[in-house]
Design a protein around this motif. Sequence first.
Motif, PDB file in Angstrom:
ATOM      1  N   ILE A 141     -37.086  31.664 -14.634  1.00 56.96           N
ATOM      2  CA  ILE A 141     -35.647  31.643 -14.377  1.00 56.96           C
ATOM      3  C   ILE A 141     -35.319  30.280 -13.779  1.00 56.96           C
ATOM      4  CG2 ILE A 141     -33.723  32.716 -13.157  1.00 56.96           C
ATOM      5  CD1 ILE A 141     -35.439  35.229 -12.876  1.00 56.96           C
ATOM      6  N   GLU A 142     -34.309  29.624 -14.319  1.00 57.47           N
ATOM      7  CA  GLU A 142     -33.888  28.317 -13.811  1.00 57.47           C
ATOM      8  C   GLU A 142     -32.381  28.352 -13.631  1.00 57.47           C
ATOM      9  OE1 GLU A 142     -35.864  24.344 -14.980  1.00 57.47           O
ATOM     10  OE2 GLU A 142     -33.997  24.396 -16.127  1.00 57.47           O
ATOM     11  N   ARG A 143     -31.948  28.297 -12.359  1.00 52.99           N
ATOM     12  CA  ARG A 143     -30.523  28.421 -12.061  1.00 52.99           C
ATOM     13  C   ARG A 143     -30.131  27.414 -10.985  1.00 52.99           C
ATOM     14  NH1 ARG A 143     -28.333  30.642 -16.000  1.00 52.99           N
ATOM     15  NH2 ARG A 143     -26.530  31.264 -14.744  1.00 52.99           N
ATOM     16  N   SER A 144     -28.834  27.048 -10.997  1.00 50.83           N
ATOM     17  CA  SER A 144     -28.293  26.179  -9.953  1.00 50.83           C
ATOM     18  C   SER A 144     -27.751  27.024  -8.815  1.00 50.83           C
ATOM     19  CB  SER A 144     -27.183  25.294 -10.524  1.00 50.83           C
ATOM     20  OG  SER A 144     -26.114  26.088 -11.011  1.00 50.83           O
ATOM     21  N   VAL A 145     -27.911  26.536  -7.583  1.00 48.92           N
ATOM     22  CA  VAL A 145     -27.444  27.246  -6.391  1.00 48.92           C
ATOM     23  C   VAL A 145     -26.778  26.235  -5.468  1.00 48.92           C
ATOM     24  CG1 VAL A 145     -29.239  29.015  -6.523  1.00 48.92           C
ATOM     25  CG2 VAL A 145     -29.659  26.933  -5.210  1.00 48.92           C
ATOM     26  N   GLU A 146     -25.995  26.759  -4.539  1.00 49.97           N
ATOM     27  CA  GLU A 146     -25.356  25.922  -3.532  1.00 49.97           C
ATOM     28  C   GLU A 146     -26.134  26.029  -2.223  1.00 49.97           C
ATOM     29  OE1 GLU A 146     -22.789  23.826  -3.785  1.00 49.97           O
ATOM     30  OE2 GLU A 146     -22.714  24.237  -5.943  1.00 49.97           O
ATOM     31  N   ARG A 147     -26.600  24.892  -1.726  1.00 49.92           N
ATOM     32  CA  ARG A 147     -27.334  24.843  -0.467  1.00 49.92           C
ATOM     33  C   ARG A 147     -26.770  23.702   0.376  1.00 49.92           C
ATOM     34  NH1 ARG A 147     -28.554  29.028  -2.068  1.00 49.92           N
ATOM     35  NH2 ARG A 147     -30.613  29.881  -2.573  1.00 49.92           N
ATOM     36  N   GLY A 148     -26.146  24.060   1.491  1.00 43.56           N
ATOM     37  CA  GLY A 148     -25.613  23.024   2.385  1.00 43.56           C
ATOM     38  C   GLY A 148     -24.551  22.163   1.737  1.00 43.56           C
ATOM     39  N   GLY A 149     -23.722  22.755   0.896  1.00 43.70           N
ATOM     40  CA  GLY A 149     -22.672  22.001   0.246  1.00 43.70           C
ATOM     41  C   GLY A 149     -23.136  21.167  -0.928  1.00 43.70           C
ATOM     42  N   GLN A 150     -24.387  21.269  -1.299  1.00 46.99           N
ATOM     43  CA  GLN A 150     -24.919  20.521  -2.429  1.00 46.99           C
ATOM     44  C   GLN A 150     -25.428  21.486  -3.498  1.00 46.99           C
ATOM     45  OE1 GLN A 150     -27.988  18.019  -0.784  1.00 46.99           O
ATOM     46  NE2 GLN A 150     -26.535  16.413  -0.199  1.00 46.99           N
ATOM     47  N   THR A 151     -25.391  21.015  -4.717  1.00 42.30           N
ATOM     48  CA  THR A 151     -25.915  21.810  -5.833  1.00 42.30           C
ATOM     49  C   THR A 151     -27.393  21.512  -5.995  1.00 42.30           C
ATOM     50  OG1 THR A 151     -23.790  21.791  -6.979  1.00 42.30           O
ATOM     51  CG2 THR A 151     -25.748  22.309  -8.286  1.00 42.30           C
ATOM     52  N   ARG A 152     -28.203  22.555  -5.932  1.00 41.50           N
ATOM     53  CA  ARG A 152     -29.643  22.424  -6.119  1.00 41.50           C
ATOM     54  C   ARG A 152     -30.063  23.304  -7.289  1.00 41.50           C
ATOM     55  NH1 ARG A 152     -31.041  18.131  -3.512  1.00 41.50           N
ATOM     56  NH2 ARG A 152     -33.204  18.844  -3.509  1.00 41.50           N
ATOM     57  N   TRP A 153     -31.171  22.953  -7.895  1.00 46.18           N
ATOM     58  CA  TRP A 153     -31.723  23.746  -9.003  1.00 46.18           C
ATOM     59  C   TRP A 153     -33.019  24.395  -8.552  1.00 46.18           C
ATOM     60  CZ3 TRP A 153     -29.774  24.744 -13.868  1.00 46.18           C
ATOM     61  CH2 TRP A 153     -28.611  24.063 -14.223  1.00 46.18           C
ATOM     62  N   LEU A 154     -33.133  25.715  -8.748  1.00 50.02           N
ATOM     63  CA  LEU A 154     -34.350  26.462  -8.407  1.00 50.02           C
ATOM     64  C   LEU A 154     -34.986  27.003  -9.683  1.00 50.02           C
ATOM     65  CD1 LEU A 154     -33.305  28.551  -5.262  1.00 50.02           C
ATOM     66  CD2 LEU A 154     -34.358  26.290  -5.352  1.00 50.02           C
ATOM     67  N   GLU A 155     -36.310  26.910  -9.725  1.00 47.55           N
ATOM     68  CA  GLU A 155     -37.072  27.471 -10.849  1.00 47.55           C
ATOM     69  C   GLU A 155     -37.984  28.570 -10.319  1.00 47.55           C
ATOM     70  OE1 GLU A 155     -39.581  25.309 -14.231  1.00 47.55           O
ATOM     71  OE2 GLU A 155     -40.752  25.624 -12.401  1.00 47.55           O
ATOM     72  N   ALA A 156     -37.832  29.762 -10.847  1.00 47.70           N
ATOM     73  CA  ALA A 156     -38.657  30.907 -10.446  1.00 47.70           C
ATOM     74  C   ALA A 156     -39.569  31.283 -11.601  1.00 47.70           C
ATOM     75  CB  ALA A 156     -37.795  32.097 -10.050  1.00 47.70           C
ATOM     76  N   LYS A 157     -40.857  31.388 -11.313  1.00 46.97           N
ATOM     77  CA  LYS A 157     -41.832  31.881 -12.293  1.00 46.97           C
ATOM     78  C   LYS A 157     -42.360  33.204 -11.770  1.00 46.97           C
ATOM     79  CE  LYS A 157     -43.317  27.357 -14.005  1.00 46.97           C
ATOM     80  NZ  LYS A 157     -44.470  26.450 -14.234  1.00 46.97           N
ATOM     81  N   LEU A 158     -42.204  34.245 -12.539  1.00 47.22           N
ATOM     82  CA  LEU A 158     -42.597  35.578 -12.084  1.00 47.22           C
ATOM     83  C   LEU A 158     -43.488  36.240 -13.117  1.00 47.22           C
ATOM     84  CD1 LEU A 158     -40.533  37.920 -13.580  1.00 47.22           C
ATOM     85  CD2 LEU A 158     -38.939  36.581 -12.236  1.00 47.22           C
ATOM     86  N   ARG A 159     -44.421  37.023 -12.605  1.00 49.98           N
ATOM     87  CA  ARG A 159     -45.391  37.712 -13.458  1.00 49.98           C
ATOM     88  C   ARG A 159     -45.676  39.075 -12.860  1.00 49.98           C
ATOM     89  NH1 ARG A 159     -51.062  35.090 -15.319  1.00 49.98           N
ATOM     90  NH2 ARG A 159     -49.593  33.734 -16.384  1.00 49.98           N
ATOM     91  N   ALA A 160     -45.766  40.076 -13.718  1.00 49.29           N
ATOM     92  CA  ALA A 160     -46.094  41.428 -13.269  1.00 49.29           C
ATOM     93  C   ALA A 160     -47.605  41.572 -13.155  1.00 49.29           C
ATOM     94  CB  ALA A 160     -45.538  42.468 -14.236  1.00 49.29           C
ATOM     95  N   ILE A 161     -48.039  42.231 -12.085  1.00 53.36           N
ATOM     96  CA  ILE A 161     -49.456  42.521 -11.897  1.00 53.36           C
ATOM     97  C   ILE A 161     -49.789  43.788 -12.668  1.00 53.36           C
ATOM     98  CG2 ILE A 161     -51.256  43.043 -10.203  1.00 53.36           C
ATOM     99  CD1 ILE A 161     -49.595  41.544  -8.152  1.00 53.36           C
ATOM    100  N   GLU A 162     -50.888  43.734 -13.429  1.00 53.10           N
ATOM    101  CA  GLU A 162     -51.300  44.894 -14.237  1.00 53.10           C
ATOM    102  C   GLU A 162     -51.420  46.120 -13.341  1.00 53.10           C
ATOM    103  OE1 GLU A 162     -51.970  46.491 -17.877  1.00 53.10           O
ATOM    104  OE2 GLU A 162     -51.953  44.319 -17.624  1.00 53.10           O
ATOM    105  N   PRO A 163     -50.630  47.174 -13.587  1.00 47.83           N
ATOM    106  CA  PRO A 163     -50.680  48.342 -12.705  1.00 47.83           C
ATOM    107  C   PRO A 163     -51.953  49.151 -12.900  1.00 47.83           C
ATOM    108  CG  PRO A 163     -49.233  48.770 -14.564  1.00 47.83           C
ATOM    109  CD  PRO A 163     -49.662  47.329 -14.677  1.00 47.83           C
ATOM    110  N   ALA A 164     -52.393  49.785 -11.822  1.00 45.58           N
ATOM    111  CA  ALA A 164     -53.553  50.672 -11.892  1.00 45.58           C
ATOM    112  C   ALA A 164     -53.079  52.074 -12.264  1.00 45.58           C
ATOM    113  CB  ALA A 164     -54.273  50.704 -10.544  1.00 45.58           C
ATOM    114  N   ARG A 165     -53.754  52.640 -13.265  1.00 46.58           N
ATOM    115  CA  ARG A 165     -53.418  53.980 -13.756  1.00 46.58           C
ATOM    116  C   ARG A 165     -51.945  54.030 -14.156  1.00 46.58           C
ATOM    117  NH1 ARG A 165     -56.810  57.731  -9.387  1.00 46.58           N
ATOM    118  NH2 ARG A 165     -58.840  56.815  -9.838  1.00 46.58           N
ATOM    119  N   LYS A 166     -51.173  54.947 -13.582  1.00 45.31           N
ATOM    120  CA  LYS A 166     -49.781  55.103 -13.984  1.00 45.31           C
ATOM    121  C   LYS A 166     -48.826  54.593 -12.911  1.00 45.31           C
ATOM    122  CE  LYS A 166     -50.607  59.084 -17.018  1.00 45.31           C
ATOM    123  NZ  LYS A 166     -50.226  60.466 -17.347  1.00 45.31           N
ATOM    124  N   GLN A 167     -49.297  53.735 -12.029  1.00 44.21           N
ATOM    125  CA  GLN A 167     -48.443  53.190 -10.998  1.00 44.21           C
ATOM    126  C   GLN A 167     -47.494  52.153 -11.581  1.00 44.21           C
ATOM    127  OE1 GLN A 167     -51.045  51.688  -7.968  1.00 44.21           O
ATOM    128  NE2 GLN A 167     -51.741  53.702  -7.332  1.00 44.21           N
TER     129      GLN A 167
END
Length: 604
Positions: free
Chosen positions: A371-397
């Motif tokens: 995910i790459e989105r712009s945000v407002e921090r301290g009156g300035q526009t900043r860009w944040l990049e989030a990398k997310l991954r799901a952990i393989e669940p055990a059994r049916k969790q």
Amino acid sequence: MRAAMRIVAYGTLFLVVTCCTIFWTRFTGGLAFVWLGTAIASALFLALPRAQHFRAAAFLTMMSTVATSLFGFGPVWAFPLALINVFEAWFIAWLLVRIRPERDYIESERGIVWLGLLAGVVGPFAAAIPGGLLVTQIVGGSAQFHTFSWLVGHGLGTLLVMPLALLLTSYREPLVMRVREVGKVFSFSAVVLLTLAISACALLQSTLPSLFLPIVPLVLASYHFGRFGASITVLIITAFSAVTLGLDVGVFAELHLELWQKVLFVQFYLSVLLLISFPMAVALKQRQRFMQELVNREAMQRLIADHSDDALLHLDESGTIRFASPASTRLSGHNAVEGRHLAAFFGTFDRKIVVDALALAARCPGQTEIIERSVERGGQTRWLEAKLRAIEPARKQAPTFVVTIRDVTERKLAEIQISREARTDVLTGLPNRRALLGVLEEQLEFADERPFGFALIDLDHFKAINDSHGHAVGDKVLQQVAGIMRDSASDDCFFARIGGEEFGLVAVGSAVDNMAIICERLRLAILRNVMTDNDGGHFNVTASIGIARISERCSSSMAMQAADGPLYSAKAAGRNCLRFAQHMGHFVPADTNDLPASPLRAIR
């Protein structure tokens, strides 16, 4: 030299063990009912390189021949029996290496299973058939009986001794070093004494069924001292079992069986104990190793998290943050993020994007979503990049998530700058041909629903300007014309330099109906702008403009041709004028004299 010393050492041990087992367990004049030599010989073959196998086989054959000549069937039959015995040991080693090249025979549950199958069944069976037939020729009797005796005696004996033999060959330091750590000497001694006491109580009496009791110290030894402790405990139980058999007292004396049958039963009992303890010891060892690796990994992750400029997060199945590194405070703008949703790092309108990314990651564990989105921090526009991954669940969790978030503002600004430069004409600062085509194609996609205007603007006699005043002056002319276009640009009017002295205009919205007025004002502004040459002289530049109204879908090249036709008409009409396309939708008449009365009426 080292290989030769090992061959001599193991060969000597093989001779001693073989002599003892033949002397004490050959009850009926046939085969010995306990055969431990195969395990020692197989361990030797496994420990040696393949080039040394022949030397080892020759020495072991000689030792086996000596033992059988002295205590077995005599010198006549000793050599062929020795060949079968040594072949059995080599064949077991060959099978183990072939099928389990990892050599984890006492390191993993799967390795132990293969060790039991190959060393306890397959290898002895391959030798039992020729061995049983040979013994039938020596002493007579049933070939089936001798084959079965060989299979059981060799299989159980190999199972009983093979793990300890492999343990001895796998360690570079003496095994006693395993218990010489501070505090372990006393606990090891206590386990040994407990094993002696329980073995005496269980095996020397016959009143109560108590063969299960030695499992208690066996479990303790396996838990605290691993495979070494299990082997020592089984050896102690084996010694007590041998004493009770020799003295014909205790629990085994009450069995209504022949002596040779009791011997086989004892071997089976001891092999079961070993097969119980060794897998347990291996599993405990693997668990300890795993836990240590987990502790080390967690320490490393903590160190990285504490000193990283990236936010490191762990989310539960709902996307709520359960762990956040120190950088999370700076990147999120919140004093604390634990207990908040991942969307807290981004804007209010980005929550759906975050939720959709989490859902997609949950469906594809192991796949990274970005995910790459712009945000407002301290009156300035900043860009944040989030990398997310799901952990393989055990059994049916439900799956959980790991996330890294970093500030990519500098990279994003660099990308925007590169993209802007790639779409900007260097000389004039206007958008270039690529940018114009991009806008044109966007408008063409919905031209049948939202018609737009397109114009080509060409400076008249520009080559003559370059020839008369030089290319430097020609560049200044292009720059000044571009400045006029920038002043005329708006949200509805997009100007671009196509190349050379040719420019383009895309008009949308309300500017479409005012296309003629906009272009006429542009023509007059160019005409009235006074240019200066290198000698201080002054001159004027004129422009010819071709205009088309695009009201149907087509290619960008066709749209260019729609405005190119009237442009040539303007050039042919004497230049410094406007002309309009007669197709691609309705515009104003081509004859500019039909324009409504206004200050723009005078075109030439």
